[in-house]
Scaffold this motif. Structure first.
Motif, PDB file in Angstrom:
ATOM      1  N   LEU A 104       0.756  -1.257  -0.069  1.00 46.58           N
ATOM      2  CA  LEU A 104       0.213   0.115  -0.138  1.00 46.58           C
ATOM      3  C   LEU A 104       0.794   1.369   0.045  1.00 46.58           C
ATOM      4  O   LEU A 104       0.584   2.112  -0.669  1.00 46.58           O
ATOM      5  N   LYS A 105       1.826   1.233   0.830  1.00 45.48           N
ATOM      6  CA  LYS A 105       2.820   2.435   0.974  1.00 45.48           C
ATOM      7  C   LYS A 105       3.667   2.514  -0.191  1.00 45.48           C
ATOM      8  O   LYS A 105       3.933   3.640  -0.708  1.00 45.48           O
ATOM      9  N   THR A 125       2.336   1.801  -3.302  1.00 48.13           N
ATOM     10  CA  THR A 125       1.416   2.073  -4.200  1.00 48.13           C
ATOM     11  C   THR A 125       0.999   3.794  -4.163  1.00 48.13           C
ATOM     12  O   THR A 125       0.851   4.283  -5.321  1.00 48.13           O
ATOM     13  N   ARG A 126       1.260   4.109  -2.940  1.00 51.60           N
ATOM     14  CA  ARG A 126       0.985   5.566  -2.601  1.00 51.60           C
ATOM     15  C   ARG A 126       2.211   6.439  -3.235  1.00 51.60           C
ATOM     16  O   ARG A 126       1.866   7.501  -4.004  1.00 51.60           O
ATOM     17  N   SER A 175       3.726   5.471  -5.677  1.00 51.23           N
ATOM     18  CA  SER A 175       3.585   5.216  -7.305  1.00 51.23           C
ATOM     19  C   SER A 175       2.575   6.519  -7.758  1.00 51.23           C
ATOM     20  O   SER A 175       2.853   7.431  -8.760  1.00 51.23           O
ATOM     21  N   TYR A 176       1.541   6.394  -6.991  1.00 50.87           N
ATOM     22  CA  TYR A 176       0.408   7.464  -7.311  1.00 50.87           C
ATOM     23  C   TYR A 176       0.985   9.037  -7.264  1.00 50.87           C
ATOM     24  O   TYR A 176       0.640   9.859  -8.039  1.00 50.87           O
ATOM     25  N   ILE A 177       1.621   9.483  -6.115  1.00 51.84           N
ATOM     26  CA  ILE A 177       2.179  10.657  -5.903  1.00 51.84           C
ATOM     27  C   ILE A 177       3.254  11.067  -7.221  1.00 51.84           C
ATOM     28  O   ILE A 177       3.152  11.910  -7.740  1.00 51.84           O
ATOM     29  N   SER A 219       0.953  11.474 -10.279  1.00 52.76           N
ATOM     30  CA  SER A 219       0.411  12.676  -9.992  1.00 52.76           C
ATOM     31  C   SER A 219       1.186  14.008 -10.601  1.00 52.76           C
ATOM     32  O   SER A 219       0.929  14.926 -11.453  1.00 52.76           O
ATOM     33  N   GLY A 263       7.891   3.498  -6.864  1.00 54.05           N
ATOM     34  CA  GLY A 263       6.919   2.366  -6.026  1.00 54.05           C
ATOM     35  C   GLY A 263       7.792   1.314  -5.709  1.00 54.05           C
ATOM     36  O   GLY A 263       7.946   0.722  -4.430  1.00 54.05           O
TER      37      GLY A 263
END
Lengths: 75, 150
Positions: free
Chosen positions: B93-94, B96-97, B99-101, B104, B138
């Motif tokens: 999860l961390k 993935t976070r 990766s998303y940042i 973005s 990520g």
């Protein structure tokens, strides 16, 4: 304020249970050996469920396995 | 090295190789003035298909090699356990976070390039590049967390 810290007696409890290996404990608690290593070396704080599972493996109350240092956390 | 760490390492190497391939080809096109629709679309297609295919085959290959190494090391025919526990899920999860940042930021830069009147090809190339960089970031985050504990 320092970081809250959870200490554990897993190494001592493993020793008292016929030198139980990390692999055996991991298998009984349903996690990987790497997770047991991380918990034992205080790098990872387990969930409440896993903490209870580990205590159940050693057949002792939770506070005999994990202790939370409240004083240090709120200094 | 656990099963999950091995998979993340394989994914990281794969993403690094594909990102390098994309950057080298894109820069070659850009410097030689060959940044035209047909070639760039071809490069995107190659990168997307290669990412999917290499990740799948890399994971399968890593599992086979890992099982062989495990059997040789332990000298038993008991298969390696592929448990995913709460720590693995948290690390995932961390990662993935992160990766998303990263992605973005890439989308923001792509929008900025559009505002600065750059061609649409540049904008989409930035998005593709940052999708690869997001995967790399990520994967690195996950590996660091596996080393640190969480």
């Amino acid at each position: 304020m320092t970081k809250p810290h959870i200490r554990n007696n897993i190494r001592k409890l493993r020793f008292n249970h016929d030198e139980m290996t990390q692999e055996e404990l991991a298998e009984k608690a349903g996690v990987t050996r790497q997770t047991i290593i991380a918990i034992e070396s205080a790098k990872y704080s387990p969930s409440l469920e896993l903490a209870f599972k580990i205590a159940a493996v050693f057949d002792v109350p939770l506070d005999e396995v994990f202790t939370y240092e409240i004083q240090e956390a709120f200094e | 090295m656990s099963y999950q760490q091995r998979n993340v390492t394989v994914a990281l190497v794969t993403h690094l190789l594909i990102a390098a391939y994309f950057v080298i080809n894109w820069l070659t096109m850009y410097t030689t003035g060959g940044l035209v629709d047909k070639k760039v679309f071809g490069l995107w297609l190659t990168v997307i298909i290669a990412t999917i295919a290499v990740t799948i085959f890399g994971t399968i290959l890593a599992s086979i090699v890992g099982a062989i190494v495990h059997a040789v090391k332990t000298r038993s025919d008991k298969p390696e356990q592929f448990i995913e526990d709460e720590r693995d899920k948290l690390i995932d999860l961390k990662g993935t976070r992160v990766s998303y940042i990263t992605f973005s930021i890439g989308v923001g830069l792509a929008m900025l390039s559009f505002v600065l009147k750059q061609p649409a090809l540049i904008m989409f190339s930035i998005i593709i590049l940052f999708s690869l960089l997001a995967e790399i970031a990520g994967d690195i985050s996950k590996l660091v967390r596996y080393q640190k504990g969480v």
